[in-house]
Design an enzyme around this catalytic site. Structure first.
Site, mmCIF file in Angstrom:
data_model
loop_
_atom_site.group_PDB
_atom_site.id
_atom_site.type_symbol
_atom_site.label_atom_id
_atom_site.label_comp_id
_atom_site.label_asym_id
_atom_site.label_seq_id
_atom_site.Cartn_x
_atom_site.Cartn_y
_atom_site.Cartn_z
ATOM 1 N N PRO A 2 0.789 -1.237 0.081
ATOM 2 C CA PRO A 2 -0.110 -0.049 -0.014
ATOM 3 C C PRO A 2 1.054 1.202 0.119
ATOM 4 C CG PRO A 2 -0.026 -1.001 2.056
ATOM 5 C CD PRO A 2 0.493 -1.817 1.337
ATOM 6 N N GLU A 3 0.506 2.129 -0.746
ATOM 7 C CA GLU A 3 0.820 3.485 -0.936
ATOM 8 C C GLU A 3 0.415 4.284 0.049
ATOM 9 O OE1 GLU A 3 3.372 5.065 -3.870
ATOM 10 O OE2 GLU A 3 4.019 3.209 -4.823
#
Ligand SMILES: [Zn+2]
Length: 301
Positions: A2-3
């Site tokens: 996840p960013e």
């Protein structure tokens, strides 16, 4: 992995079911995730009230009464799912309306449900992490800035501190390439490979040129820096918006969030025509610093 936009989407999903609520019951099925969980973790959470949730870089910060913060990092596969009780009939364990499944990976295996928070508002919040690179810790509010996880982190990309003058100051004299500069968490916190590629395309800047081009010789911002800052903010905001809109519609546990991946203009698009209006370039991929860089050689200069 996840960013920042995915983490922010998760935070936004948790906020309405956690803020203002107390932990009524905490089920802890392991002593550790990536790192050991705090001593007497479940016991310390029960009865505590969630005052607010915010985010720093890729951490979700759950501020508790008693001036302590539950900091959560999703690692690679960490995810939360939220169930709300079916009303008005009494709720059985695990039964209820699936409100949202804040995730970006397919599949849900209950054996990786490591923590379950039952909140006073009725929500049941489950943390599932198949690979266990995620972690949680309790940090006194006053120690947050000096904590090892947060010390030295650069500015928030969506905050007012990220402006062209800041980038120019940090880039002055830097020989490192622009992509590595933006990926450096000490400069901008929470930017990763995907959104750096996207932002550089939008700004029309080559990932391979030295970061020093963002600054004049006297350390003022150049037109490149002036274009780059709004590009970074816009790409993140668009992604957060896309994630959020997906979550609202999201009722099943088998899909994935991340509608924004359909909107990437350069990432993962090797060999396709450049998405920028009027550009006839073809997207290329090149390994840079061990990661794939996607870019348009025609309009990113
Ligand atoms: Zn192009």
């Amino acid at each position: 992995m996840p960013e920042l936009p995915e983490v922010e989407t998760v935070r936004q999903g948790l906020e309405p079911v956690m803020r203002g609520c107390r932990f009524v019951h905490v089920t802890q099925r392991r002593k550790d995730l990536r790192f050991p969980l705090p001593e007497r973790f479940a016991e310390r959470l029960v009865g505590r009230k969630v005052e607010r949730l915010d985010r720093r870089a890729k951490y979700i910060l759950i501020h508790l009464d008693g001036a302590e913060v539950l900091a959560v990092h999703l690692g690679m596969t960490g995810r939360f799912s939220v169930e709300l009780p079916r009303t008005p009939s009494p709720r059985k364990r695990g039964e209820g309306t699936q409100l949202g499944d804040y995730t970006y990976e397919h599949g849900h295996d209950a054996k990786h449900d490591h923590l379950v928070f039952e909140m006073s508002g009725g929500a049941r919040v489950t943390f599932n992490d198949a690979r266990r690179f995620g972690y949680m810790t309790l940090i006194p509010e006053k120690d947050l800035a000096s904590d090892a996880f947060f010390r030295g982190l650069g500015v928030e990309p969506l905050g007012a501190d990220l402006d062209p003058a800041y980038l120019a100051r940090r880039a002055l004299g830097k020989k490192t390439d622009l992509k590595a500069f933006l990926m450096d968490q000490r400069i901008v916190a929470g930017l990763g490979n995907i959104y750096v590629c996207e932002a550089l395309l939008r700004a029309g800047l080559s990932p391979f040129k030295p970061a020093a081009r963002l600054a004049t010789r006297t350390g003022r911002s150049t037109p490149s820096a002036d274009r780059l800052v709004p590009a970074i903010k816009a790409v993140l905001q668009d992604a957060i918006r896309a994630g959020g809109s997906t979550l609202r519609d999201y009722k099943r546990a088998d899909g994935s969030v991340g509608a924004f991946q359909n909107e990437f203009q350069v990432y993962g698009r090797e060999g396709e025509p450049c998405a920028r209006g009027g550009c006839r370039g073809i997207v290329r991929r090149k390994t840079q610093g061990g990661r794939s860089t996607f870019y348009c050689p025609a309009c990113q200069r």
